[in-house]
Design an enzyme around this catalytic site. Structure first.
Site, PDB file in Angstrom:
ATOM      1  N   PRO A  13      -4.786  -1.457  -0.578  1.00  0.00           N
ATOM      2  CA  PRO A  13      -5.274  -2.677   0.062  1.00  0.00           C
ATOM      3  C   PRO A  13      -4.485  -3.929  -0.311  1.00  0.00           C
ATOM      4  O   PRO A  13      -4.079  -4.101  -1.459  1.00  0.00           O
ATOM      5  CB  PRO A  13      -6.714  -2.794  -0.439  1.00  0.00           C
ATOM      6  N   ASN A  14      -4.313  -4.761   0.698  1.00  0.00           N
ATOM      7  CA  ASN A  14      -3.693  -6.093   0.594  1.00  0.00           C
ATOM      8  C   ASN A  14      -2.179  -6.066   0.391  1.00  0.00           C
ATOM      9  O   ASN A  14      -1.546  -7.116   0.400  1.00  0.00           O
ATOM     10  CB  ASN A  14      -4.366  -6.932  -0.515  1.00  0.00           C
ATOM     11  N   ARG A  21       1.371 -13.221  -0.058  1.00  0.00           N
ATOM     12  CA  ARG A  21       0.213 -13.081  -0.940  1.00  0.00           C
ATOM     13  C   ARG A  21       0.601 -13.417  -2.382  1.00  0.00           C
ATOM     14  O   ARG A  21       1.429 -12.709  -2.976  1.00  0.00           O
ATOM     15  CB  ARG A  21      -0.272 -11.624  -0.881  1.00  0.00           C
ATOM     16  N   TYR A  26       3.388 -11.638  -7.083  1.00  0.00           N
ATOM     17  CA  TYR A  26       3.903 -10.428  -6.436  1.00  0.00           C
ATOM     18  C   TYR A  26       5.303 -10.575  -5.840  1.00  0.00           C
ATOM     19  O   TYR A  26       5.873  -9.594  -5.361  1.00  0.00           O
ATOM     20  CB  TYR A  26       2.922  -9.977  -5.347  1.00  0.00           C
ATOM     21  N   ASN A  77       0.890   2.952  -5.176  1.00  0.00           N
ATOM     22  CA  ASN A  77       0.379   1.639  -5.572  1.00  0.00           C
ATOM     23  C   ASN A  77      -0.959   1.489  -4.879  1.00  0.00           C
ATOM     24  O   ASN A  77      -1.020   1.111  -3.705  1.00  0.00           O
ATOM     25  CB  ASN A  77       1.334   0.510  -5.180  1.00  0.00           C
ATOM     26  N   ALA A  80      -6.045  -2.721  -5.707  1.00  0.00           N
ATOM     27  CA  ALA A  80      -7.287  -2.883  -6.475  1.00  0.00           C
ATOM     28  C   ALA A  80      -8.046  -1.567  -6.650  1.00  0.00           C
ATOM     29  O   ALA A  80      -8.813  -1.420  -7.616  1.00  0.00           O
ATOM     30  CB  ALA A  80      -8.178  -3.918  -5.799  1.00  0.00           C
ATOM     31  N   GLU A 101       1.963   6.265 -10.700  1.00  0.00           N
ATOM     32  CA  GLU A 101       1.249   5.002 -10.461  1.00  0.00           C
ATOM     33  C   GLU A 101       2.261   3.868 -10.557  1.00  0.00           C
ATOM     34  O   GLU A 101       3.023   3.786 -11.528  1.00  0.00           O
ATOM     35  CB  GLU A 101       0.158   4.822 -11.513  1.00  0.00           C
ATOM     36  N   HIS A 103       3.101  -0.439  -9.837  1.00  0.00           N
ATOM     37  CA  HIS A 103       2.614  -1.793  -9.560  1.00  0.00           C
ATOM     38  C   HIS A 103       3.756  -2.789  -9.616  1.00  0.00           C
ATOM     39  O   HIS A 103       4.672  -2.663 -10.438  1.00  0.00           O
ATOM     40  CB  HIS A 103       1.572  -2.230 -10.598  1.00  0.00           C
ATOM     41  N   ARG A 110      -2.817  -8.848 -17.364  1.00  0.00           N
ATOM     42  CA  ARG A 110      -3.580  -9.742 -16.479  1.00  0.00           C
ATOM     43  C   ARG A 110      -5.075  -9.712 -16.844  1.00  0.00           C
ATOM     44  O   ARG A 110      -5.420  -9.424 -17.973  1.00  0.00           O
ATOM     45  CB  ARG A 110      -3.310  -9.347 -15.020  1.00  0.00           C
TER      46      ARG A 110
HETATM   47  C1  DQA Z   1      -1.185  -4.387  -7.897  1.00  0.00           C
HETATM   48  C2  DQA Z   1      -2.034  -4.759  -9.116  1.00  0.00           C
HETATM   49  C3  DQA Z   1      -3.512  -4.625  -8.798  1.00  0.00           C
HETATM   50  O1  DQA Z   1      -4.291  -5.018  -9.921  1.00  0.00           O
HETATM   51  C4  DQA Z   1      -3.880  -5.528  -7.637  1.00  0.00           C
HETATM   52  O2  DQA Z   1      -5.242  -5.350  -7.284  1.00  0.00           O
HETATM   53  C5  DQA Z   1      -2.998  -5.340  -6.460  1.00  0.00           C
HETATM   54  C6  DQA Z   1      -1.568  -5.209  -6.681  1.00  0.00           C
HETATM   55  C7  DQA Z   1       0.325  -4.592  -8.160  1.00  0.00           C
HETATM   56  O3  DQA Z   1       1.133  -3.988  -7.462  1.00  0.00           O
HETATM   57  O4  DQA Z   1       0.692  -5.380  -9.051  1.00  0.00           O
HETATM   58  O5  DQA Z   1      -3.434  -5.364  -5.322  1.00  0.00           O
HETATM   59  O6  DQA Z   1      -1.376  -3.015  -7.612  1.00  0.00           O
END
Ligand code: DQA
Length: 151
Positions: A13-14, A21, A26, A77, A80, A101, A103, A110
């Site tokens: 998501p997002n 964003r 990011y 990735n 959240a 995993e 990110h 964080r």
């Molecule tokens: C993220 C880190 C997550 O905590 C966050 O919710 C994201 C982006 C990252 O790529 O840094 O949506 O996965």
């Protein structure tokens, strides 16, 4: 032409909003920029990629299940959902394909609610904190794992 199975790169998501964003966290690269960079790096390593994004948790579960037969390795990735999803944790455990995993940011540095990773508790390993470069490092790791497994 790459002959082994592809590397799946799955985004949660997002991440479709990358570029605009919270760029201070990011970065300015869009998801399309990241896809292009991943495809190029993978091609140099003799691999194809399948690159997808969804805001829907169940869709990510479906894609992990699809990866069981079709992928040599998965870069995930989960955004959240990393911190909340028992369903993703269970899917990773179920498929037997190595999942990395990944990110952009370093969740451990964080807010406290990002310190738990249900994805990480099932994944083979974690790459975090290098911005868009995290994905390229993950491609390297995925290609290496795939090669080691003869996939
Ligand atoms: C993220 C880190 C997550 O905590 C966050 O919710 C994201 C982006 C990252 O790529 O840094 O949506 O996965």
């Amino acid at each position: 032409m790459p002959d082994g199975k592809p590397i799946y790169v799955l985004n949660g998501p997002n991440l479709n909003l990358l570029g605009t964003r919270e760029p201070e966290i990011y970065g300015r690269a869009t998801l399309a920029d990241i896809e292009k960079a991943c495809a190029e790096r993978a091609q140099q390593l003799g691999r194809a990629i399948v690159f997808r994004q969804s805001n829907v948790e169940g869709e990510l579960v479906n894609w992990l299940q699809e990866a069981r037969d079709k992928a040599a390795a998965v870069i995930l990735n989960a955004g959240a959902y990393t911190h909340t999803s028992v369903a993703l944790h269970d899917a990773i455990k179920a498929i037997g394909v190595p999942v990395i995993e990944t990110h952009l940011s370093n969740p451990a540095a964080r807010e406290e609610f990002r310190h738990v990773s249900l994805v990480g508790q099932a994944a083979r390993g974690v790459i975090a904190g290098f911005g868009a470069t995290s994905y390229l490092l993950a491609i390297e790791a995925a290609a290496l794992l795939a090669q080691q497994q003869g996939q």
